[in-house]
Write a protein that holds these residues in place. Structure first.
Motif, PDB file in Angstrom:
ATOM      1  N   LEU A   1      -6.275   3.263  -6.252  1.00  0.00           N
ATOM      2  CA  LEU A   1      -7.674   3.792  -5.247  1.00  0.00           C
ATOM      3  C   LEU A   1      -7.933   4.705  -4.712  1.00  0.00           C
ATOM      4  CD1 LEU A   1      -6.601   1.099  -2.223  1.00  0.00           C
ATOM      5  CD2 LEU A   1      -8.035   0.624  -3.975  1.00  0.00           C
ATOM      6  N   THR A   2      -8.962   5.534  -5.439  1.00  0.00           N
ATOM      7  CA  THR A   2      -9.169   7.091  -5.985  1.00  0.00           C
ATOM      8  C   THR A   2     -10.418   6.960  -4.901  1.00  0.00           C
ATOM      9  OG1 THR A   2     -10.875   6.429  -7.243  1.00  0.00           O
ATOM     10  CG2 THR A   2      -8.779   6.691  -8.431  1.00  0.00           C
TER      11      THR A   2
ATOM     12  N   LEU B   1       0.953  -0.670   0.079  1.00  0.00           N
ATOM     13  CA  LEU B   1       0.190   0.110   0.530  1.00  0.00           C
ATOM     14  C   LEU B   1       1.482   0.998   0.277  1.00  0.00           C
ATOM     15  CD1 LEU B   1      -3.217   1.167   0.006  1.00  0.00           C
ATOM     16  CD2 LEU B   1      -2.311   1.133   3.254  1.00  0.00           C
TER      17      LEU B   1
ATOM     18  N   TYR C   1      -1.056  -1.380  -4.392  1.00  0.00           N
ATOM     19  CA  TYR C   1      -2.416  -0.417  -4.031  1.00  0.00           C
ATOM     20  C   TYR C   1      -2.030   1.138  -3.875  1.00  0.00           C
ATOM     21  CZ  TYR C   1      -5.031  -4.803  -3.495  1.00  0.00           C
ATOM     22  OH  TYR C   1      -5.450  -6.326  -3.787  1.00  0.00           O
TER      23      TYR C   1
ATOM     24  N   PRO D   1      -9.075   7.710   1.669  1.00  0.00           N
ATOM     25  CA  PRO D   1      -8.081   7.081   1.834  1.00  0.00           C
ATOM     26  C   PRO D   1      -8.528   5.875   2.985  1.00  0.00           C
ATOM     27  CG  PRO D   1      -7.241   9.017   1.571  1.00  0.00           C
ATOM     28  CD  PRO D   1      -8.844   9.259   1.535  1.00  0.00           C
TER      29      PRO D   1
ATOM     30  N   GLU E   1     -10.833   2.905   1.753  1.00  0.00           N
ATOM     31  CA  GLU E   1     -10.714   2.505   1.109  1.00  0.00           C
ATOM     32  C   GLU E   1      -9.213   1.219   1.334  1.00  0.00           C
ATOM     33  OE1 GLU E   1     -11.188   1.773  -2.010  1.00  0.00           O
ATOM     34  OE2 GLU E   1     -11.339   3.496  -3.353  1.00  0.00           O
ATOM     35  N   VAL E   2      -8.654   1.949   2.534  1.00  0.00           N
ATOM     36  CA  VAL E   2      -7.450   1.243   3.338  1.00  0.00           C
ATOM     37  C   VAL E   2      -8.603  -0.222   3.985  1.00  0.00           C
ATOM     38  CG1 VAL E   2      -5.694   0.446   4.985  1.00  0.00           C
ATOM     39  CG2 VAL E   2      -5.652   2.526   2.905  1.00  0.00           C
TER      40      VAL E   2
ATOM     41  N   VAL F   1      -3.427   4.817  -3.597  1.00  0.00           N
ATOM     42  CA  VAL F   1      -4.274   5.723  -3.558  1.00  0.00           C
ATOM     43  C   VAL F   1      -3.790   7.231  -3.482  1.00  0.00           C
ATOM     44  CG1 VAL F   1      -5.385   6.903  -1.016  1.00  0.00           C
ATOM     45  CG2 VAL F   1      -4.505   4.970  -0.903  1.00  0.00           C
ATOM     46  N   SER F   2      -4.449   7.656  -4.763  1.00  0.00           N
ATOM     47  CA  SER F   2      -4.398   8.764  -5.410  1.00  0.00           C
ATOM     48  C   SER F   2      -5.982   9.555  -5.533  1.00  0.00           C
ATOM     49  CB  SER F   2      -3.847   8.964  -5.983  1.00  0.00           C
ATOM     50  OG  SER F   2      -3.590   9.662  -7.367  1.00  0.00           O
TER      51      SER F   2
ATOM     52  N   LEU G   1      -0.336   9.005   3.955  1.00  0.00           N
ATOM     53  CA  LEU G   1      -0.566   7.943   3.583  1.00  0.00           C
ATOM     54  C   LEU G   1      -1.195   6.888   5.761  1.00  0.00           C
ATOM     55  CD1 LEU G   1      -3.567   6.254   3.148  1.00  0.00           C
ATOM     56  CD2 LEU G   1      -1.093   4.481   1.810  1.00  0.00           C
TER      57      LEU G   1
ATOM     58  N   GLY H   1       1.365   5.708  -1.356  1.00  0.00           N
ATOM     59  CA  GLY H   1       0.275   6.948  -1.151  1.00  0.00           C
ATOM     60  C   GLY H   1       1.451   7.147  -2.879  1.00  0.00           C
ATOM     61  N   ARG H   2       0.562   8.212  -3.065  1.00  0.00           N
ATOM     62  CA  ARG H   2       0.786   8.400  -5.064  1.00  0.00           C
ATOM     63  C   ARG H   2       2.480   9.380  -4.964  1.00  0.00           C
ATOM     64  NH1 ARG H   2       2.140  12.259  -7.474  1.00  0.00           N
ATOM     65  NH2 ARG H   2       1.301  13.977  -6.215  1.00  0.00           N
TER      66      ARG H   2
END
Length: 187
Positions: free
Chosen positions: A101-102, A51, A84, A105, A108-109, A86-87, A129, A53-54
């Protein structure tokens, strides 16, 4: 419920933000880190999801797939593991086995953790994140590779003002390089 593990490299003064060159992603330089790499590979065997972050994802994507002579196994793991990211801005990940995953956050997690099938989910880097999932109480374990360096600044693992009254030590290990691994779980 899957386990969410935050694995971070951290300085003795608590920074996970790399403002100086205290951390090398591979076994580089004069210091023998073979035992650290061995531990990382052992942990990789316990997880099947990464997992990010962008920003961390883009840093990884721009570095690891290009490491054709990596003998540590890290490149192979990162290329094959389910990633995965997150962005709210990234639409096409551009790296195999990656899903964007849009949504929110934390939601989604939490949904990833709720899936029955799968091994551990590991979050590394991705300071914003990490702060979000820590504040939401989603983290099951912290694995901190503490490097024998003082950076004198930079963001830490925990969000400003966040309090966890007590953590339970799961394990502690010292490596030849002076790096230590501290594993904690919420008490």
């Amino acid at each position: 419920m899957r386990k969410l593990v935050v694995t971070q490299n951290v300085t003795v003064d608590g920074s996970i933000e790399m403002l100086t060159d205290w951390f090398s992603p591979q076994n580089q330089g004069d210091t023998d880190r073979d035992d650290v790499v061995e531990e990382i590979r052992r942990q990789d065997g316990e997880s099947d999801a990464l997992l990010l972050g962008r920003r961390t994802f883009e840093d990884f994507r721009g570095y690891w797939p290009l490491q054709t002579s990596d003998t540590s196994g890290i490149t192979d793991y990162l290329n094959r593991v389910r990633k995965y990211v997150v962005s709210g801005t990234l639409t096409e990940p551009g790296w195999e086995n990656s899903t964007v995953l849009t949504g929110d956050p934390v939601e989604e997690v939490a949904a990833l953790k709720a899936r029955d099938a799968g091994k551990e989910i590991v979050l590394t880097g991705s300071i914003s994140l990490a702060h979000a999932v820590i504040a939401a109480g989603l983290v099951d374990e912290y694995r901190l590779f503490v490097h024998p360096a003082v950076q004198g600044g930079g963001r830490g693992l925990f969000p400003e003002g966040h309090v966890i009254p007590r953590l339970r030590l799961l394990a502690s290990r010292t490596f030849r390089s002076g790096i230590t691994l501290q594993r904690y779980a919420p008490a």
